[in-house]
Design a protein around this motif. Structure first.
Motif, mmCIF file in Angstrom:
data_model
loop_
_atom_site.group_PDB
_atom_site.id
_atom_site.type_symbol
_atom_site.label_atom_id
_atom_site.label_comp_id
_atom_site.label_asym_id
_atom_site.label_seq_id
_atom_site.Cartn_x
_atom_site.Cartn_y
_atom_site.Cartn_z
ATOM 1 N N LYS A 63 9.569 70.477 -5.766
ATOM 2 C CA LYS A 63 10.913 70.390 -6.330
ATOM 3 C C LYS A 63 11.212 71.510 -7.321
ATOM 4 C CE LYS A 63 14.861 68.261 -7.094
ATOM 5 N NZ LYS A 63 15.899 68.157 -6.054
ATOM 6 N N LEU A 64 10.254 71.819 -8.230
ATOM 7 C CA LEU A 64 10.526 72.741 -9.343
ATOM 8 C C LEU A 64 9.969 74.142 -9.134
ATOM 9 C CD1 LEU A 64 9.827 70.424 -12.433
ATOM 10 C CD2 LEU A 64 12.003 70.867 -11.285
ATOM 11 N N GLY A 65 8.941 74.270 -8.302
ATOM 12 C CA GLY A 65 8.290 75.570 -8.165
ATOM 13 C C GLY A 65 7.108 75.698 -9.118
ATOM 14 N N ASN A 66 6.308 76.750 -8.928
ATOM 15 C CA ASN A 66 5.066 76.913 -9.682
ATOM 16 C C ASN A 66 5.284 77.113 -11.182
ATOM 17 O OD1 ASN A 66 3.436 76.637 -7.427
ATOM 18 N ND2 ASN A 66 3.371 78.831 -7.009
ATOM 19 N N ARG A 67 6.178 78.042 -11.546
ATOM 20 C CA ARG A 67 6.328 78.387 -12.959
ATOM 21 C C ARG A 67 6.858 77.209 -13.772
ATOM 22 N NH1 ARG A 67 9.662 81.079 -16.955
ATOM 23 N NH2 ARG A 67 8.408 82.643 -18.054
ATOM 24 N N SER A 68 7.875 76.562 -13.298
ATOM 25 C CA SER A 68 8.452 75.436 -14.031
ATOM 26 C C SER A 68 7.462 74.279 -14.137
ATOM 27 C CB SER A 68 9.737 74.967 -13.355
ATOM 28 O OG SER A 68 10.728 75.970 -13.396
ATOM 29 N N THR A 69 6.667 74.084 -13.076
ATOM 30 C CA THR A 69 5.693 72.992 -13.095
ATOM 31 C C THR A 69 4.606 73.244 -14.128
ATOM 32 O OG1 THR A 69 6.084 72.511 -10.748
ATOM 33 C CG2 THR A 69 4.051 71.676 -11.715
ATOM 34 N N ILE A 70 4.092 74.465 -14.192
ATOM 35 C CA ILE A 70 3.027 74.747 -15.160
ATOM 36 C C ILE A 70 3.548 74.682 -16.584
ATOM 37 C CG2 ILE A 70 3.305 77.274 -15.091
ATOM 38 C CD1 ILE A 70 0.058 75.267 -15.549
ATOM 39 N N LEU A 71 4.767 75.158 -16.813
ATOM 40 C CA LEU A 71 5.343 75.081 -18.159
ATOM 41 C C LEU A 71 5.613 73.633 -18.558
ATOM 42 C CD1 LEU A 71 7.846 78.095 -18.109
ATOM 43 C CD2 LEU A 71 5.528 78.008 -19.062
ATOM 44 N N LEU A 72 6.070 72.831 -17.619
ATOM 45 C CA LEU A 72 6.288 71.411 -17.890
ATOM 46 C C LEU A 72 4.967 70.717 -18.212
ATOM 47 C CD1 LEU A 72 8.064 68.848 -17.893
ATOM 48 C CD2 LEU A 72 7.657 68.687 -15.413
ATOM 49 N N GLY A 73 3.929 71.018 -17.437
ATOM 50 C CA GLY A 73 2.630 70.388 -17.664
ATOM 51 C C GLY A 73 2.043 70.741 -19.021
ATOM 52 N N ILE A 74 2.052 72.011 -19.378
ATOM 53 C CA ILE A 74 1.482 72.430 -20.664
ATOM 54 C C ILE A 74 2.292 71.858 -21.825
ATOM 55 C CG2 ILE A 74 0.942 74.409 -22.128
ATOM 56 C CD1 ILE A 74 0.465 76.027 -19.570
ATOM 57 N N SER A 75 3.623 71.864 -21.704
ATOM 58 C CA SER A 75 4.467 71.308 -22.767
ATOM 59 C C SER A 75 4.193 69.822 -22.968
ATOM 60 C CB SER A 75 5.946 71.530 -22.436
ATOM 61 O OG SER A 75 6.242 72.910 -22.320
ATOM 62 N N THR A 76 4.025 69.083 -21.863
ATOM 63 C CA THR A 76 3.700 67.657 -21.958
ATOM 64 C C THR A 76 2.346 67.453 -22.624
ATOM 65 O OG1 THR A 76 4.961 67.264 -19.922
ATOM 66 C CG2 THR A 76 3.451 65.526 -20.624
ATOM 67 N N PHE A 77 1.390 68.299 -22.302
ATOM 68 C CA PHE A 77 0.054 68.244 -22.906
ATOM 69 C C PHE A 77 0.132 68.464 -24.418
ATOM 70 C CE2 PHE A 77 -3.951 70.288 -24.148
ATOM 71 C CZ PHE A 77 -4.888 69.397 -23.636
ATOM 72 N N ILE A 78 0.923 69.445 -24.851
ATOM 73 C CA ILE A 78 1.066 69.740 -26.278
ATOM 74 C C ILE A 78 1.731 68.572 -27.003
ATOM 75 C CG2 ILE A 78 2.177 71.240 -27.981
ATOM 76 C CD1 ILE A 78 1.990 73.502 -25.895
ATOM 77 N N VAL A 79 2.817 68.074 -26.443
ATOM 78 C CA VAL A 79 3.534 66.949 -27.064
ATOM 79 C C VAL A 79 2.615 65.739 -27.203
ATOM 80 C CG1 VAL A 79 5.413 65.286 -26.753
ATOM 81 C CG2 VAL A 79 5.808 67.722 -26.326
ATOM 82 N N GLY A 80 1.811 65.474 -26.171
ATOM 83 C CA GLY A 80 0.874 64.359 -26.240
ATOM 84 C C GLY A 80 -0.123 64.507 -27.369
ATOM 85 N N GLY A 81 -0.667 65.718 -27.542
ATOM 86 C CA GLY A 81 -1.601 65.950 -28.639
ATOM 87 C C GLY A 81 -0.960 65.761 -29.999
ATOM 88 N N LEU A 82 0.277 66.224 -30.147
ATOM 89 C CA LEU A 82 0.978 66.104 -31.436
ATOM 90 C C LEU A 82 1.329 64.646 -31.740
ATOM 91 C CD1 LEU A 82 3.345 69.218 -31.259
ATOM 92 C CD2 LEU A 82 1.250 68.962 -32.606
ATOM 93 N N VAL A 83 1.752 63.890 -30.722
ATOM 94 C CA VAL A 83 2.067 62.474 -30.926
ATOM 95 C C VAL A 83 0.831 61.714 -31.405
ATOM 96 C CG1 VAL A 83 2.684 60.322 -29.729
ATOM 97 C CG2 VAL A 83 3.993 62.404 -29.311
ATOM 98 N N ALA A 84 -0.316 61.961 -30.765
ATOM 99 C CA ALA A 84 -1.550 61.290 -31.162
ATOM 100 C C ALA A 84 -2.035 61.750 -32.534
ATOM 101 C CB ALA A 84 -2.632 61.548 -30.115
#
Length: 394
Positions: A63-84
């Motif tokens: 749906k999103l393509g490679n670049r958008s998917t990797i940026l979405l994944g890393i951003s979600t990873f960062i947000v998760g670390g900050l929330v915890a």
């Protein structure tokens, strides 16, 4: 061309985030005044999120393509670390771990996908071994990293470490992954489920996949129980991290041995050799748990034999299962990871209940998993031999 170092760093982030928390689980339980079953959710929910991420990443890429998917994944990873990081609430911490797991699944999957897209299939096949080694290496050092941060700063520092890793990755990704025109494609949920069901109905794929899952469960059971089993065994808070290197080291050795053995042996022969080592190590682990007081040596030495066997058999299991999938090889790889991680999450969460019954129940469960894996693989091998003989007869 994107440097291989970027893909290695990308693949390492999630295993470090997953395993660095293990030595800190008893400290978190004590500080938050919660029982071991609740704190174990830090690990099992991360595994479940990894499974969900691997199950869905193919549709997201489509749906999103490679670049958008990797940026979405890393951003979600960062947000998760900050929330915890910023909370003392168990539930917000678990939400952060779920976000980390989903983002980590995207990152690990995209490391492989982008490597192929950047280098081509032939060159990527040569470099994929570096990613496998990087994942194994990160698993070996993660508990030591977690022990060090927990001892000198506190367990919150582990989440900060993960968020910093993600931020560095995000900067490199923005620089290295160039925007590209990618036409969105439609892959409905019903289409995905139909493909997955067709794989499950394939006898050879399901046999190899389930045997691979049971062998992997040995690792998840041990890694979930070992921080609690070794609590108080040493005044050195880093002892667990040092001993854990043995587990990952033997897994890496087994993986290297598999590349040599598969030049001389068939996949089934490599699988049987690996399974035999797993069964030997699990049997010794159970005998030592029943007959001797618990120690680092009585736990980690026999388990290193199990992980050596797993390192030998797992590449053959996965190659055989994916090879049986034919045109659905990509979805087969995702389904293998999904089943392995989802079963791992369920069994990891059951570990505290098993330990409440008796600490040696973990060794019994590990031995049971090795026996089930051996039975699955042996039954398929016997059926294949019988089929081949029937074909020869006719």
């Amino acid at each position: 061309m994107i440097p291989i170092a970027y893909f290695i760093f990308l693949a390492m982030c999630s295993p470090i985030a997953l395993n660095a928390m293990l030595p800190a689980l008893p400290a978190i339980a004590e500080q938050l005044d919660i029982d071991s079953s609740m704190v174990q959710l830090n690990y099992s929910l991360y595994l479940a999120a990894l499974a969900l991420g691997q199950f869905s990443v193919g549709a997201v890429i489509t749906k999103l393509g490679n670049r958008s998917t990797i940026l979405l994944g890393i951003s979600t990873f960062i947000v998760g670390g900050l929330v915890a990081l910023i909370t003392n609430s168990l539930w917000l911490m678990l939400l952060g771990r779920i976000l980390q797991g989903i983002g980590g699944a995207f990152s690990m999957s995209m490391a492989r996908a982008l490597l192929v897209a950047s280098s081509g299939k032939d060159r990527a096949a040569q470099q994929m071994g570096y990613i496998v080694m990087a994942i194994a290496f990160s698993q070996s050092i993660a508990p030591l990293v977690g022990s060090t941060l927990n001892t000198h700063i506190g367990w919150q520092a582990i989440f900060a470490f993960s968020a910093i890793q993600g931020a560095i990755l995000l900067l490199f990704s923005l620089k290295l992954i160039k925007p590209a025109f990618e036409q969105p494609q439609k892959l409905t949920l019903s289409m995905m489920l139909n493909h997955y069901m067709s794989l499950i109905r394939q006898h050879s794929f399901s046999r190899y996949t389930m045997a691979n899952t049971f062998i992997a469960l040995c690792f998840y059971l041990f890694i979930s129980a070992s921080p609690h089993l070794t609590k108080g065994l040493s005044e050195n808070n880093l002892a667990y991290g040092y001993w854990f290197i043995l587990i990952s080291g033997t897994f890496m050795l087994g993986g290297y041995m598999s590349t040599l053995l598969n030049k001389r042996l068939s996949l089934d022969q490599s699988i049987q050799l690996g399974n035999s080592l797993c069964l030997l190590g699990a049997s010794i682990l159970l005998i030592l748990q029943i007959s001797l007081p618990t120690s680092f040596a009585s736990l980690f030495l026999p388990m290193s034999v199990v992980t050596l066997g797993r390192g030998i058999s797992q590449p053959s299991y996965q190659s055989a299962a994916i090879g049986a999938a034919d045109k659905l090889a990509g979805m087969a790889a995702g389904l293998i990871g999904f089943l392995q991680l989802s079963f791992g999450a369920v069994f990891a969460q059951a570990v505290p209940l098993m330990m409440d019954l008796h600490p040696s129940m973990i060794a019994f469960a590990i031995l049971g998993c090795t026996l089930l894996a051996k039975c699955y693989a042996q039954n398929y091998r016997n059926k294949k031999i019988a089929t081949d003989h029937a074909l020869i007869f006719f």
